[in-house]
Structure formats: structure tokens, C-alpha cells
Design a protein around this motif. Structure first.
Motif, PDB file in Angstrom:
ATOM      1  N   ILE A 102       0.845  -1.190   0.000  1.00  0.00           N
ATOM      2  CA  ILE A 102       0.000   0.000   0.000  1.00  0.00           C
ATOM      3  C   ILE A 102       0.885   1.247   0.000  1.00  0.00           C
ATOM      4  CG2 ILE A 102      -1.786   1.266   1.282  1.00  0.00           C
ATOM      5  CD1 ILE A 102      -2.735  -1.441   0.139  1.00  0.00           C
ATOM      6  N   VAL A 103       1.993   1.152   0.717  1.00  0.00           N
ATOM      7  CA  VAL A 103       2.949   2.252   0.848  1.00  0.00           C
ATOM      8  C   VAL A 103       4.331   1.713   0.475  1.00  0.00           C
ATOM      9  CG1 VAL A 103       4.069   3.751   2.553  1.00  0.00           C
ATOM     10  CG2 VAL A 103       1.606   3.395   2.653  1.00  0.00           C
ATOM     11  N   GLU A 104       5.164   2.585  -0.097  1.00  0.00           N
ATOM     12  CA  GLU A 104       6.543   2.195  -0.379  1.00  0.00           C
ATOM     13  C   GLU A 104       7.501   3.143   0.330  1.00  0.00           C
ATOM     14  OE1 GLU A 104       6.993   2.268  -4.605  1.00  0.00           O
ATOM     15  OE2 GLU A 104       6.794   4.437  -4.736  1.00  0.00           O
ATOM     16  N   ARG A 105       8.667   2.624   0.628  1.00  0.00           N
ATOM     17  CA  ARG A 105       9.701   3.360   1.357  1.00  0.00           C
ATOM     18  C   ARG A 105      10.823   3.695   0.399  1.00  0.00           C
ATOM     19  NH1 ARG A 105      14.527   2.051   4.459  1.00  0.00           N
ATOM     20  NH2 ARG A 105      14.494   3.149   6.448  1.00  0.00           N
ATOM     21  N   GLU A 106      11.276   4.935   0.457  1.00  0.00           N
ATOM     22  CA  GLU A 106      12.411   5.345  -0.363  1.00  0.00           C
ATOM     23  C   GLU A 106      13.503   5.880   0.556  1.00  0.00           C
ATOM     24  OE1 GLU A 106      13.528   8.170  -4.180  1.00  0.00           O
ATOM     25  OE2 GLU A 106      11.522   8.292  -3.323  1.00  0.00           O
ATOM     26  N   SER A 107      14.676   5.282   0.459  1.00  0.00           N
ATOM     27  CA  SER A 107      15.834   5.724   1.245  1.00  0.00           C
ATOM     28  C   SER A 107      16.757   6.526   0.347  1.00  0.00           C
ATOM     29  CB  SER A 107      16.603   4.518   1.783  1.00  0.00           C
ATOM     30  OG  SER A 107      15.811   3.776   2.653  1.00  0.00           O
ATOM     31  N   PHE A 108      17.243   7.626   0.870  1.00  0.00           N
ATOM     32  CA  PHE A 108      18.162   8.477   0.125  1.00  0.00           C
ATOM     33  C   PHE A 108      19.558   8.292   0.693  1.00  0.00           C
ATOM     34  CE2 PHE A 108      13.991  10.321  -0.228  1.00  0.00           C
ATOM     35  CZ  PHE A 108      13.903  10.672  -1.563  1.00  0.00           C
ATOM     36  N   ASN A 109      20.541   8.224  -0.170  1.00  0.00           N
ATOM     37  CA  ASN A 109      21.927   8.032   0.242  1.00  0.00           C
ATOM     38  C   ASN A 109      22.521   9.388   0.610  1.00  0.00           C
ATOM     39  OD1 ASN A 109      24.336   6.813   0.754  1.00  0.00           O
ATOM     40  ND2 ASN A 109      24.958   6.649  -1.388  1.00  0.00           N
ATOM     41  N   GLU A 110      22.120   9.869   1.780  1.00  0.00           N
ATOM     42  CA  GLU A 110      22.556  11.178   2.257  1.00  0.00           C
ATOM     43  C   GLU A 110      23.008  11.064   3.706  1.00  0.00           C
ATOM     44  OE1 GLU A 110      19.112  13.647   1.966  1.00  0.00           O
ATOM     45  OE2 GLU A 110      19.110  13.672  -0.210  1.00  0.00           O
ATOM     46  N   ILE A 111      23.725  12.063   4.141  1.00  0.00           N
ATOM     47  CA  ILE A 111      24.089  12.160   5.552  1.00  0.00           C
ATOM     48  C   ILE A 111      23.561  13.502   6.040  1.00  0.00           C
ATOM     49  CG2 ILE A 111      25.981  12.306   7.189  1.00  0.00           C
ATOM     50  CD1 ILE A 111      27.546  10.436   5.354  1.00  0.00           C
TER      51      ILE A 111
END
Length: 114
Positions: free
Chosen positions: A71-80
């Protein structure tokens, strides 16, 4: 009248769909999370700050359950520092539309229009 009796087989709810609906609707925070996402509040920290009584632990469990059912998706960003955002999937849009229609039906029932 025809003497032959038509027999119908027992119809049961689709197992996977029934489990999804029960799990998501049974979570009192899912509808709140959908409303947050609809209003472009996509980061977990923002979500917790935006809703009184919502904790990080409960939010994470709710999001995990919604990800499990796509239903929902997760997006991870390669940041600090690390950044994570959530968004509703195409399936989620359809599911939320169904929930919205159910809510409209309940309002009609409550108002005595049915």
C-alpha cells in the motif's frame, strides 16, 4: 417450476485480501498515515510531530504493515544524515479510494439517507 435445484458453492473472502483489509483497517493509525501522505507529509519525523499521540514505534509498525501489503513504499536516500520518505503506491491509491467510498457510505447511513 423446474424441479432441479441449483446448488451454489460457499463463497469465501479472498484470503490475502481479507487479511490485508483486517490488518490495515484494524490499525487505528493507517487512515491517519494515508491522510498525512496525501498532504505531502512523507518523512517519519514530520508524521510523528504532526499527529498528537502518534509515537515513532507505532508509526514504524503501521508503515511496516502497509509496506508488507504494498500500500505504501519506502524510499531511502543516500545522504548524511540519512533520509527516508514514504509514498502511496498505485495499489495503495486504489485501496484508499475503496476506503473513501466506504466512509461516504457510512456517512449516508449515519445521516439516514439510506
Amino acid at each position: 417450476m423446474n424441479s432441479e435445484t441449483i446448488k451454489f458453492s460457499r463463497k469465501s473472502a479472498p484470503e490475502k485480501t481479507a487479511r490485508m483489509v483486517e490488518s490495515i483497517v484494524g490499525c487505528k493509525w493507517s487512515l491517519t498515515v494515508y491522510n498525512l501522505l496525501k498532504n505531502d507529509i512523507r518523512r517519519p519525523g514530520e508524521m510523528v510531530k504532526s499527529v498528537e499521540g502518534l509515537t515513532t514505534k507505532v508509526l514504524n509498525a503501521c508503515l511496516k504493515r502497509n509496506i508488507e501489503f504494498a500500500i505504501v513504499e519506502r524510499e531511502s536516500f543516500n545522504e548524511i544524515p540519512p533520509r527516508v520518505e514514504y509514498r502511496v503506491t498505485a495499489l495503495g491509491d486504489k485501496f484508499i479510494h475503496i476506503l473513501t467510498e466506504l466512509e461516504k457510505l457510512q456517512t449516508e447511513i449515519d445521516d439516514g439517507n439510506l
